[in-house]
Design a protein around this motif. Sequence first.
Motif, PDB file in Angstrom:
ATOM      1  N   TRP A 117      41.736  35.774  40.798  1.00  0.00           N
ATOM      2  CA  TRP A 117      41.730  37.185  41.202  1.00  0.00           C
ATOM      3  C   TRP A 117      42.974  37.923  40.724  1.00  0.00           C
ATOM      4  N   GLY A 118      43.693  37.361  39.768  1.00  0.00           N
ATOM      5  CA  GLY A 118      44.929  37.973  39.306  1.00  0.00           C
ATOM      6  C   GLY A 118      44.720  38.967  38.182  1.00  0.00           C
ATOM      7  N   LEU A 119      45.838  39.356  37.571  1.00  0.00           N
ATOM      8  CA  LEU A 119      45.796  40.358  36.509  1.00  0.00           C
ATOM      9  C   LEU A 119      44.884  39.953  35.366  1.00  0.00           C
ATOM     10  N   LEU A 120      44.971  38.706  34.936  1.00  0.00           N
ATOM     11  CA  LEU A 120      44.137  38.272  33.825  1.00  0.00           C
ATOM     12  C   LEU A 120      42.655  38.466  34.130  1.00  0.00           C
ATOM     13  N   GLN A 121      42.249  38.079  35.334  1.00  0.00           N
ATOM     14  CA  GLN A 121      40.836  38.208  35.687  1.00  0.00           C
ATOM     15  C   GLN A 121      40.390  39.676  35.717  1.00  0.00           C
TER      16      GLN A 121
END
Length: 294
Positions: free
Chosen positions: A227-231
Amino acid sequence: MDRRMLWVLAAALLLVGCDAPGNGGPEAGAESEVSEAESAEPDISVTLKPAQMKWVGAQIFRNECAGQLDCLVHWNEGEAFPSLGIGHFIWYPKGVEDRFIESFPALIQYMVQRQAPVPDWLRKLEPFDAPWPDRQAFLAAQDSVEVAELRSFLAGTQGLQAEFIVRRAKQSLTDVVAEAPADQRASVRTRLKALAATPGGIYALMDYVNFKGEGLSRMERYKGQGWGLLQVLLAMEADTAGKPALDRFREAAATVLKRRAANAENPIERERWLEGWLKRLESYREPVDMPAST
């Protein structure tokens, strides 16, 4: 300082020194620029003045604590650790190893390096674990001298905390891009560049990294989904209709956080936390009150 100090936090940025008195930063009004070092995209860079840096820090404080100083030393119901400072930096008690990346020890290490007046009892902790074993013990200690000193220290160093958030955010752009599937790396890089080109995009990147991380840790997954920035960058729609990158980022973040809540074993994420998360995303718009860059 701490064995769990894992550092890569994602974003596309930047740096600006803090102009808080006595913190060893650049003089007030100084302007500095940090380009993406050792990157395939050296043209992604951002310049912020100290007043803008303070504005971003104030928004993060408002998001995390509604601007309430008591919230600077806090332990959320349903969590196994306290959350401290304007960014609600995580600090694990002894024996607690959760899936979320710990950040408070690194903040204190940074504060020591910047010669901030870290409370003596905090400096002397060895190992550097949160001194309260659980939330009940934490609540029982709210009137203690140690908690009062910690709250006062965090209230008086908000500028340095904002600087810490910005400095660490710049560290992982290449890692975020490299972690993307090979056939999507160019798109991820392009989206980061578009977000870093506007004040609202800069704020959204900084806040989201502080809020939900960079999305690189394999531990920060529910049912294999992060659920972080990459996702969020991977979930952004392609720019096919001229929709601003910030709008696409906000919508993608909502999708990712709803997925996290749906995948979570603890119902508190769906029943109590999700509404607040989505409300926070609504602040990801171009600001009308950010100080001018010139």
